[in-house]
Scaffold this motif. Structure first.
Motif, PDB file in Angstrom:
ATOM      1  N   SER A  44       0.823  -1.210   0.000  1.00 32.02           N
ATOM      2  CA  SER A  44       0.000   0.000   0.000  1.00 32.02           C
ATOM      3  C   SER A  44       0.861   1.266   0.000  1.00 32.02           C
ATOM      4  O   SER A  44       0.430   2.305  -0.468  1.00 32.02           O
ATOM      5  N   GLY A  45       2.060   1.178   0.587  1.00 38.56           N
ATOM      6  CA  GLY A  45       2.947   2.332   0.661  1.00 38.56           C
ATOM      7  C   GLY A  45       2.629   3.270   1.804  1.00 38.56           C
ATOM      8  O   GLY A  45       3.229   4.340   1.928  1.00 38.56           O
ATOM      9  N   GLU A  46       1.678   2.901   2.649  1.00 38.74           N
ATOM     10  CA  GLU A  46       1.275   3.744   3.775  1.00 38.74           C
ATOM     11  C   GLU A  46       2.457   4.054   4.694  1.00 38.74           C
ATOM     12  O   GLU A  46       2.614   5.176   5.145  1.00 38.74           O
ATOM     13  N   CYS A  47       3.295   3.071   4.952  1.00 41.10           N
ATOM     14  CA  CYS A  47       4.443   3.280   5.844  1.00 41.10           C
ATOM     15  C   CYS A  47       5.419   4.293   5.250  1.00 41.10           C
ATOM     16  O   CYS A  47       5.870   5.205   5.937  1.00 41.10           O
ATOM     17  N   ALA A  48       5.728   4.138   3.971  1.00 39.75           N
ATOM     18  CA  ALA A  48       6.663   5.050   3.308  1.00 39.75           C
ATOM     19  C   ALA A  48       6.071   6.453   3.185  1.00 39.75           C
ATOM     20  O   ALA A  48       6.793   7.446   3.271  1.00 39.75           O
ATOM     21  N   PHE A  49       4.775   6.543   3.008  1.00 35.91           N
ATOM     22  CA  PHE A  49       4.109   7.838   2.939  1.00 35.91           C
ATOM     23  C   PHE A  49       4.182   8.548   4.289  1.00 35.91           C
ATOM     24  O   PHE A  49       4.473   9.732   4.365  1.00 35.91           O
ATOM     25  N   GLU A  74      16.752  -0.065  11.357  1.00 37.80           N
ATOM     26  CA  GLU A  74      16.133  -1.275  11.896  1.00 37.80           C
ATOM     27  C   GLU A  74      15.821  -1.193  13.395  1.00 37.80           C
ATOM     28  O   GLU A  74      14.913  -1.862  13.861  1.00 37.80           O
ATOM     29  N   ASP A  75      16.539  -0.390  14.136  1.00 35.57           N
ATOM     30  CA  ASP A  75      16.374  -0.315  15.584  1.00 35.57           C
ATOM     31  C   ASP A  75      15.643   0.945  16.035  1.00 35.57           C
ATOM     32  O   ASP A  75      15.973   1.525  17.071  1.00 35.57           O
ATOM     33  N   THR A  76      14.640   1.370  15.287  1.00 37.15           N
ATOM     34  CA  THR A  76      13.926   2.605  15.617  1.00 37.15           C
ATOM     35  C   THR A  76      12.541   2.337  16.200  1.00 37.15           C
ATOM     36  O   THR A  76      11.715   3.233  16.267  1.00 37.15           O
ATOM     37  N   GLY A  77      12.281   1.121  16.648  1.00 41.23           N
ATOM     38  CA  GLY A  77      10.968   0.736  17.146  1.00 41.23           C
ATOM     39  C   GLY A  77      10.477   1.498  18.362  1.00 41.23           C
ATOM     40  O   GLY A  77       9.283   1.507  18.640  1.00 41.23           O
ATOM     41  N   ASP A  78      11.364   2.158  19.089  1.00 39.09           N
ATOM     42  CA  ASP A  78      10.949   2.940  20.257  1.00 39.09           C
ATOM     43  C   ASP A  78      10.457   4.339  19.885  1.00 39.09           C
ATOM     44  O   ASP A  78       9.857   5.015  20.721  1.00 39.09           O
ATOM     45  N   ASP A  79      10.687   4.745  18.647  1.00 35.41           N
ATOM     46  CA  ASP A  79      10.278   6.069  18.185  1.00 35.41           C
ATOM     47  C   ASP A  79       8.746   6.110  18.052  1.00 35.41           C
ATOM     48  O   ASP A  79       8.158   5.246  17.402  1.00 35.41           O
ATOM     49  N   PRO A  80       8.080   7.102  18.654  1.00 36.50           N
ATOM     50  CA  PRO A  80       6.615   7.191  18.569  1.00 36.50           C
ATOM     51  C   PRO A  80       6.086   7.276  17.134  1.00 36.50           C
ATOM     52  O   PRO A  80       5.013   6.749  16.844  1.00 36.50           O
ATOM     53  N   GLU A  81       6.834   7.929  16.249  1.00 38.66           N
ATOM     54  CA  GLU A  81       6.389   8.028  14.853  1.00 38.66           C
ATOM     55  C   GLU A  81       6.449   6.667  14.159  1.00 38.66           C
ATOM     56  O   GLU A  81       5.582   6.348  13.342  1.00 38.66           O
ATOM     57  N   VAL A  82       7.443   5.869  14.496  1.00 36.73           N
ATOM     58  CA  VAL A  82       7.552   4.517  13.932  1.00 36.73           C
ATOM     59  C   VAL A  82       6.408   3.656  14.459  1.00 36.73           C
ATOM     60  O   VAL A  82       5.768   2.922  13.709  1.00 36.73           O
ATOM     61  N   ARG A  83       6.129   3.782  15.753  1.00 37.15           N
ATOM     62  CA  ARG A  83       5.016   3.026  16.338  1.00 37.15           C
ATOM     63  C   ARG A  83       3.692   3.409  15.677  1.00 37.15           C
ATOM     64  O   ARG A  83       2.861   2.560  15.388  1.00 37.15           O
ATOM     65  N   ASP A  84       3.497   4.688  15.416  1.00 34.31           N
ATOM     66  CA  ASP A  84       2.277   5.157  14.757  1.00 34.31           C
ATOM     67  C   ASP A  84       2.169   4.574  13.350  1.00 34.31           C
ATOM     68  O   ASP A  84       1.102   4.101  12.951  1.00 34.31           O
ATOM     69  N   ALA A  85       3.259   4.603  12.599  1.00 29.73           N
ATOM     70  CA  ALA A  85       3.246   4.045  11.248  1.00 29.73           C
ATOM     71  C   ALA A  85       2.938   2.551  11.281  1.00 29.73           C
ATOM     72  O   ALA A  85       2.180   2.048  10.448  1.00 29.73           O
ATOM     73  N   ALA A  86       3.507   1.843  12.245  1.00 30.82           N
ATOM     74  CA  ALA A  86       3.259   0.406  12.371  1.00 30.82           C
ATOM     75  C   ALA A  86       1.788   0.137  12.689  1.00 30.82           C
ATOM     76  O   ALA A  86       1.170  -0.764  12.103  1.00 30.82           O
ATOM     77  N   ARG A 118      -0.701   1.945  11.910  1.00 27.63           N
ATOM     78  CA  ARG A 118      -1.556   2.344  10.793  1.00 27.63           C
ATOM     79  C   ARG A 118      -1.346   1.501   9.533  1.00 27.63           C
ATOM     80  O   ARG A 118      -2.040   1.704   8.529  1.00 27.63           O
ATOM     81  N   CYS A 119      -0.433   0.558   9.586  1.00 29.35           N
ATOM     82  CA  CYS A 119      -0.203  -0.319   8.425  1.00 29.35           C
ATOM     83  C   CYS A 119      -1.496  -1.100   8.140  1.00 29.35           C
ATOM     84  O   CYS A 119      -1.952  -1.859   8.999  1.00 29.35           O
ATOM     85  N   PRO A 120      -2.095  -0.935   6.962  1.00 35.78           N
ATOM     86  CA  PRO A 120      -3.377  -1.592   6.688  1.00 35.78           C
ATOM     87  C   PRO A 120      -3.289  -3.123   6.670  1.00 35.78           C
ATOM     88  O   PRO A 120      -4.285  -3.781   6.934  1.00 35.78           O
TER      89      PRO A 120
END
Length: 57
Positions: A9-14, A35-47, A49-51
């Motif tokens: 879908s490209g939602e993560c890259a968008f 690869e080790d950015t899982g603690d970042d709130p923006e990364v968590r939000d993108a994850a 929202r992944c459809p």
């Protein structure tokens, strides 16, 4: 990034192009070195929202 669940879908890259990208095959991928950015709130939000729920942290 679970390639079996991702349908490109490209939602993560968008949402977060500094961490996620679209690979040559059209599916989502993590930018090398991020690869080790899982603690970042923006990364968590993108994850979240992944459809296809293809991103696990």
């Amino acid at each position: 990034m679970n390639r079996e669940l991702c349908y490109g879908s490209g939602e993560c890259a968008f949402r977060l192009p500094s961490v996620f990208t679209t690979a040559d095959d059209g599916f989502g991928a993590v930018v090398p070195g991020c690869e080790d950015t899982g603690d970042d709130p923006e990364v968590r939000d993108a994850a979240e929202r992944c459809p296809s729920q293809a991103i696990s942290l």
